[in-house]
Design a protein around this motif. Structure first.
Motif, PDB file in Angstrom:
ATOM      1  N   VAL B  30       0.830  -1.221   0.000  1.00 58.06           N
ATOM      2  CA  VAL B  30       0.000   0.000   0.000  1.00 58.06           C
ATOM      3  C   VAL B  30       0.856   1.259   0.000  1.00 58.06           C
ATOM      4  O   VAL B  30       0.672   2.153  -0.832  1.00 58.06           O
ATOM      5  CB  VAL B  30      -0.975   0.004   1.202  1.00 58.06           C
ATOM      6  CG1 VAL B  30      -1.854   1.262   1.181  1.00 58.06           C
ATOM      7  CG2 VAL B  30      -1.852  -1.231   1.169  1.00 58.06           C
ATOM      8  N   VAL B  31       1.783   1.372   0.949  1.00 55.20           N
ATOM      9  CA  VAL B  31       2.644   2.563   1.006  1.00 55.20           C
ATOM     10  C   VAL B  31       4.118   2.135   1.024  1.00 55.20           C
ATOM     11  O   VAL B  31       4.811   2.309   2.022  1.00 55.20           O
ATOM     12  CB  VAL B  31       2.330   3.452   2.237  1.00 55.20           C
ATOM     13  CG1 VAL B  31       1.143   4.325   2.003  1.00 55.20           C
ATOM     14  CG2 VAL B  31       2.127   2.603   3.481  1.00 55.20           C
ATOM     15  N   PRO B  32       4.594   1.592  -0.092  1.00 54.40           N
ATOM     16  CA  PRO B  32       5.994   1.157  -0.119  1.00 54.40           C
ATOM     17  C   PRO B  32       6.928   2.359   0.046  1.00 54.40           C
ATOM     18  O   PRO B  32       6.725   3.388  -0.580  1.00 54.40           O
ATOM     19  CB  PRO B  32       6.149   0.530  -1.508  1.00 54.40           C
ATOM     20  CG  PRO B  32       5.050   1.100  -2.335  1.00 54.40           C
ATOM     21  CD  PRO B  32       3.936   1.405  -1.391  1.00 54.40           C
ATOM     22  N   ARG B  34      10.656   4.339  -0.156  1.00 53.38           N
ATOM     23  CA  ARG B  34      11.852   4.302  -0.998  1.00 53.38           C
ATOM     24  C   ARG B  34      13.064   3.893  -0.167  1.00 53.38           C
ATOM     25  O   ARG B  34      14.104   3.562  -0.704  1.00 53.38           O
ATOM     26  CB  ARG B  34      12.105   5.692  -1.594  1.00 53.38           C
ATOM     27  CG  ARG B  34      11.129   6.102  -2.662  1.00 53.38           C
ATOM     28  CD  ARG B  34      11.683   7.293  -3.441  1.00 53.38           C
ATOM     29  NE  ARG B  34      10.672   7.879  -4.305  1.00 53.38           N
ATOM     30  CZ  ARG B  34       9.806   8.789  -3.915  1.00 53.38           C
ATOM     31  NH1 ARG B  34       9.855   9.239  -2.683  1.00 53.38           N
ATOM     32  NH2 ARG B  34       8.903   9.272  -4.728  1.00 53.38           N
ATOM     33  N   GLY B 103      -2.042  21.604   9.049  1.00 54.62           N
ATOM     34  CA  GLY B 103      -0.816  20.870   9.341  1.00 54.62           C
ATOM     35  C   GLY B 103      -0.818  20.350  10.768  1.00 54.62           C
ATOM     36  O   GLY B 103      -0.453  19.191  11.030  1.00 54.62           O
ATOM     37  N   ILE B 106      -3.277  17.482  11.078  1.00 54.80           N
ATOM     38  CA  ILE B 106      -2.752  16.239  10.482  1.00 54.80           C
ATOM     39  C   ILE B 106      -1.737  15.591  11.424  1.00 54.80           C
ATOM     40  O   ILE B 106      -1.751  14.371  11.629  1.00 54.80           O
ATOM     41  CB  ILE B 106      -2.110  16.534   9.105  1.00 54.80           C
ATOM     42  CG1 ILE B 106      -3.204  16.902   8.099  1.00 54.80           C
ATOM     43  CG2 ILE B 106      -1.311  15.337   8.595  1.00 54.80           C
ATOM     44  CD1 ILE B 106      -2.683  17.494   6.809  1.00 54.80           C
TER      45      ILE B 106
END
Lengths: 616, 137
Positions: B30-32, B34, B103, B106
């Protein structure tokens, strides 16, 4: 045990607070301006001497007085731009303002490039002065943190490699389009925020005469910095402050908005091609036009701007351009399958759509009201029949139509089309007194302000309903309903909540824009379209005898932003042909690419809200 | 040493296994990230959690010790995650001179989610294991 627990809880609470304060103090910059306006004037006129025919008018650096002895916390740069290209830049690392300016002046005098300027070059060249005011560290180990470590348009990037320092000024990052270049989420290509670090490495390497890999290896010595910047005015008489690559507008009055409207409409006129279509996209850095994926609704919206501008300003060139633009729609955009029918559609034989027909209707109505010319009335009447045919029983609309088969496509929904159709029906009533149009407009508004949000989550948000509220004002003469006013007041309140305040911290220079965080700079088109709607909502409140001063204030704040963001003669020193970009509106404050609808929305907001701006 | 079985321990074990699969799925699909380091650490945590889950289901002494280590690691990871969020918010505040209401919202939502998604089950599991040990089961 209880004592030990209290200590653990205390540490658990104190540690995050201490961490926050520590990290903030480590990376926060506190820049202080170095030059005031008079000393900046003197400095730029001194530096400009090599570009003048003689040095007779240039002041002496002694005129700086005590300012000449001010210490510099970092380098000073003098840059000369010619038609958007950086021709000469000199960086001085001298310790004091006077010494640095003297050194930069000598360098410009000795520049062979400037010596080769002809009289016109000297006249149009713009001189820019930057003074480093603060520098600070960045996190380099985490790609996402590094990309977002530079405040967009305000921070420059620097690095030290083998004892040599290279700097990319904020303008360099804008001009080389390195901002909004990073992709934080690998699978969302559309979401871009922050510095394109790889491209910045290459630009820094070019300055240092090394490879990008060597810069990358020195990333731990990367830093960010702030500058105080000035550019000389087009007549070279004054130093103008620069922020995020533009000369800011502090305040507006009706005359300045009128000028801005004229520039916007003239921009649209200049984009008109021989066949009546518009140059769709303009890239000012490279003076390039693009017309891929030409949009008929945006063509019609721009035509509406021209008709509005003619009504407000009365210049014949706007009427002529609007006529050509509508002629284009008549001859090129009404497909053959819709020519012999009782209704007319806009698009192609295999694909026509609601939005194109709706905004074409709006443009024709405005054109006829402004000019009295009834030549397109027949088309408007047939488009009205098309809109009626596209309406569903619940008041909403089918958004697609296939002329070849005569079938409606009611599956796909396009964001703005239903609101545009509601506005078209309400506007058509102004030139076609047909009760079917008013009934349909009312049904459309009933749906858009009611059943469209009749589900649980619908009570918590409002979408991009600017067309709906413009339609609500247009429908007032035949449909004055509390439900429309309540919905549009709520829409305006939502706009107000997300509008950047004049004391809005890091985004204060963009006061009047609509945005939610400083990480993503607000876009200019929503500021235009929402202001169009807010103008309509304020007028609706006046018509209903309940004027809403908050909405008027929202409009006025946005209007300042729109004038500020428009390409004006004072700025544009980064553009290849400033005269071509004049009056345009960029995608964002840092991305100057202009699409015709950006100008259409902003110009329409100015035209329709001009009288709401105070004379003084 | 054979311990008396507990249905609650089995339930915790099943939840641990499900969460381990979920975390691995999130990280890999889903959220690989880097960053290979992040992926490696996240997968190691998933593996440890899965081992703890097996330990809770088997309910041998060694298994419960592994489960306690896994749950403690997850609680520590939650605290580290919150510290990272705090540091990130402070960093962004320092860079941008403020992060705005959105911000801040979140950042707070991310911290609360971290507590709920990563920290809540291991905390309850540690309490369960502590009670079980105190009761000599």
């Amino acid at each position: 045990m209880r004592g030990r627990g209290a200590i653990i809880v205390g540490v658990a609470l104190a540690l995050p607070a201490a961490l926050y304060v520590g990290v903030y103090a480590w990376c926060h910059l506190s820049p202080r301006p170095i030059l005031d306006a008079p000393t900046a004037d003197i400095a730029l006129r001194w530096l400009r001497a090599p570009l003048e025919d003689g040095t007779a008018g240039a002041p002496s650096l002694a005129a700086l007085g005590a300012a000449g002895q001010l210490p510099l916390p970092g380098p000073l740069w003098a840059s000369v731009y010619l038609r958007g290209q950086l021709v000469v830049r000199h960086r001085s690392d001298a310790a004091k303002v006077g010494e640095a300016l003297a050194e930069a002046g000598r360098a410009l005098h000795a520049s062979p490039a400037l010596a080769g300027f002809d009289a016109e070059d000297r006249q149009v060249a713009r001189l820019r002065l930057d003074l480093l005011t603060a520098r600070g560290p960045v996190v380099t180990g985490v790609p996402l943190a590094l990309a977002n470590a530079f405040a967009s348009g305000r921070d420059g990037v620097g690095v030290t490699v083998a004892g040599h320092v290279a700097y990319l000024l904020p303008d360099d990052l804008i001009r080389q389009e390195l901002l909004a270049g990073a992709q934080p989420v690998s699978f969302i290509a559309e979401l871009r925020s922050g510095l394109d670090v790889e491209a910045a490495d290459q630009a820094l390497a070019a300055q240092l005469g090394c490879t990008a890999a060597e810069v990358r290896a020195a990333h731990r010595l990367l830093f960010r910095f702030r500058v105080q910047s000035f550019v000389d005015s087009p007549d070279h008489a004054r130093a103008l402050p620069v922020d995020r690559g533009r000369v800011p507008v502090a305040a507006i009055d009706r005359a300045s908005v009128r000028t801005a409207l004229e520039r916007a409409a003239d921009y649209a006129v200049r984009q008109l091609r021989w066949d009546g279509s518009f140059e769709y996209i303009y890239q000012p850095f490279r003076h390039q036009h693009f017309s891929d994926d030409y949009s008929l609704p945006r063509h019609a919206g721009t035509t509406w701007l021209l008709a509005l501008a003619y009504r407000v300003l009365g210049h014949a060139r706007y009427r002529e351009a609007a006529t050509s633009a509508i002629d284009y729609l008549v001859t090129h955009a009404v497909p053959s399958e819709c020519e012999a029918t009782a209704f007319a559609c806009v698009g192609a034989n295999d694909d026509a759509d609601l939005g194109s027909a709706a905004l074409t209707s709006v443009a024709i109505v405005e054109y006829q009201l402004a000019t009295g010319d009834r030549r397109f009335l027949g088309l408007a009447e047939r488009l009205g029949r098309f809109l009626l045919n596209m309406q569903k029983p619940n008041g909403d609309f089918c958004h697609g139509f296939v002329p070849e088969s005569g079938l409606r496509d009611c599956v796909g929904q396009v964001l703005y089309y239903s609101g545009e159709a509601a506005l078209a029906l309400a506007k058509l009533h102004q030139i076609l007194p047909d009760p079917a149009l008013t009934t349909a407009a009312e049904r459309a508004l009933d749906y858009l302000t009611g059943a469209n949000y009749d589900y649980f989550l619908g009570q918590f948000f409002i979408g991009e309903d600017h067309w709906t509220c413009i339609a609500a004002e247009a429908a007032f003469p035949f449909a004055n309903k509390d439900a429309y006013a309540r919905f549009c007041y709520a829409f305006a309140r939502l706009n107000r909540r997300v509008q950047v305040e004049p004391d809005g911290g890091p985004l204060a220079d963009l006061a009047g824009a609509f945005g939610v965080t400083p990480f993503f700079l607000p876009h200019n088109t929503p500021a235009g379209s929402r202001t169009e709607a807010n103008v309509a909502i304020y007028r609706l409140s006046v018509l209903r005898g309940e004027p809403q001063p908050d909405i008027l204030e929202t409009v006025r704040r946005s209007m300042r932003l729109l004038v500020d963001q428009q390409f004006r003669p004072e700025g544009m020193y980064l553009f290849a042909r400033p005269e071509s970009a004049l009056g345009g509106i960029g995608h964002t404050p840092l991305q100057p690419e202009v699409r015709i609808d950006y100008v259409a929305h902003v110009g329409s907001a100015m035209a329709r809200g001009l009288d709401l701006v105070p004379e003084r | 040493m054979k311990l008396r079985r507990s249905a609650a321990s089995t339930a915790f074990g099943i939840v641990d296994l499900a969460l381990a699969v979920l975390y691995a799925f999130l990280v890999l699909r889903v959220v690989p990230s880097r960053s290979p380091t992040f992926t490696t650490v996240a997968l190691a945590a998933s593996t440890l959690l899965a081992a703890g889950g097996v330990g809770m289901i088997v309910q041998r002494r060694l298994g419960l010790v592994v489960a306690a280590v896994a749950a403690s690691s997850m609680v520590a990871a939650t605290f580290a995650l919150i510290l990272l969020l705090v540091a990130s918010a402070a960093y962004m505040h320092g860079i941008y001179d403020g992060i705005g209401q959105a911000g801040a919202a979140i950042a707070i939502a991310a911290a609360l989610l971290a507590i709920e998604v990563v920290g809540l089950v291991p905390t309850l599991q540690l309490v369960h294991l502590w009670r079980r040990r105190r009761e000599g089961r």
